[in-house]
Enzyme design. Sequence first.
Site, PDB file in Angstrom:
ATOM      1  N   ASP A   1      59.766 110.005  -7.220  1.00 39.39           N
ATOM      2  CA  ASP A   1      59.027 111.250  -7.395  1.00 39.39           C
ATOM      3  C   ASP A   1      57.575 110.964  -7.773  1.00 39.39           C
ATOM      4  OD1 ASP A   1      60.055 110.290  -9.887  1.00 39.39           O
ATOM      5  OD2 ASP A   1      59.612 112.229 -10.817  1.00 39.39           O
TER       6      ASP A   1
ATOM      7  N   GLU B   1      61.287 111.013 -12.933  1.00 33.22           N
ATOM      8  CA  GLU B   1      60.546 110.269 -13.951  1.00 33.22           C
ATOM      9  C   GLU B   1      59.275 111.004 -14.340  1.00 33.22           C
ATOM     10  OE1 GLU B   1      57.898 107.365 -15.905  1.00 33.22           O
ATOM     11  OE2 GLU B   1      57.511 108.556 -14.105  1.00 33.22           O
TER      12      GLU B   1
END
Length: 375
Positions: free
Chosen positions: A68, A133
């Site tokens: 991400d 994250e």
Amino acid sequence: MSATLDLARDLIARPSITPDDQGCQELLGTRLSALGFTLEFINSGKVTNLWARRGKSGPILAFAGHTDVVPTGPETAWTSPPFQPEERDGMLYGRGAADMKGSIAAMITACERFIAVHADHQGSIAFLITSDEEGIATEGTVKVIEALEARGEKIDWCLVGEPSSVKQAGDVVKNGRRGSLSGTLTVRGVQGHVAYPHLADNPVHRALPALTELAATAWDNGNDFFPPTTFQISNIHSGTGATNVIPGTVEVLFNFRYSTETDAETLQQRVHQLLDQHGLDYQLDWFHSGKPFLTPAGKLVEAVRAAVRDVTGMETELSTSGGTSDGRFIAPTGAQVVELGPVNATIHKVNECVSISALDQLSRMYEGVLKHLLA
């Protein structure tokens, strides 16, 4: 085009704004499956998590990372579209180039070369990849670790691909991180007219002496690995927007970045004690996002140092500076954790980029760690 650059471009082209993986892990899984890795997707909610392992015995060397990325900001501010990777002047541009799709690409190609020569390597190689994250990080790495712990599967060494370097790849590696503890403090008073303060109770005035004392407090002295614990106020909000109204409440957001010289419980107790001493009417909500961790000298640190030295000829610097990383979820299991990645100067910025030559250097460094620990 190098294999690492090619894969980094493919990953950047997928607009995987947290927590949407956009098929990045499926792409990685295809490459890993061809190398003999067993794939397990431990998804949670909208988050995609991949645990891939090659080998059945220990020790386990795990590569950890995230697919991400943060939002791009105004795309018109970018020199080239953020999800259309572009090479200019020896740099690869695109959202996630440095944080951390470049590192993931380097990890994959390092494994491909290592396994081609060491098909019967010692122990196991693993990948722990999440798409949570950059977000609140509650459904990502922590969920994978919970699943591994439940079945007694232990990571021995973990190499995280966070961008750790300052001027060139490998000049700084993180062998620890500070803990992070945040608080939302609401001090209550009595709203009223500024012309009649005796009929009101200004919570801002009441809170200021306590906040001043909190900001001036020395929480610890740090140690050889960590600087002293810091307290920072990040936001203060109060009032109705009118100049003639005494507010009824004031809200204060603050954060501790703390060393291994203290712990979250002690910090909370000290803050409550200080607020009580000032006689405040308050509510305080805490959010603890991670404990500090430290990986001292040992097999993983020495393998990383040797790998950096072999590729660049320089001695790397060990550091615990910076924010938090997913290493905070892995280290408490007993794993040695080190972060090694590209230069962090452009992460989260417009025109994020990474040195193309650094991608190949990182891949060779990761391959060197594999050789030192599992060959």
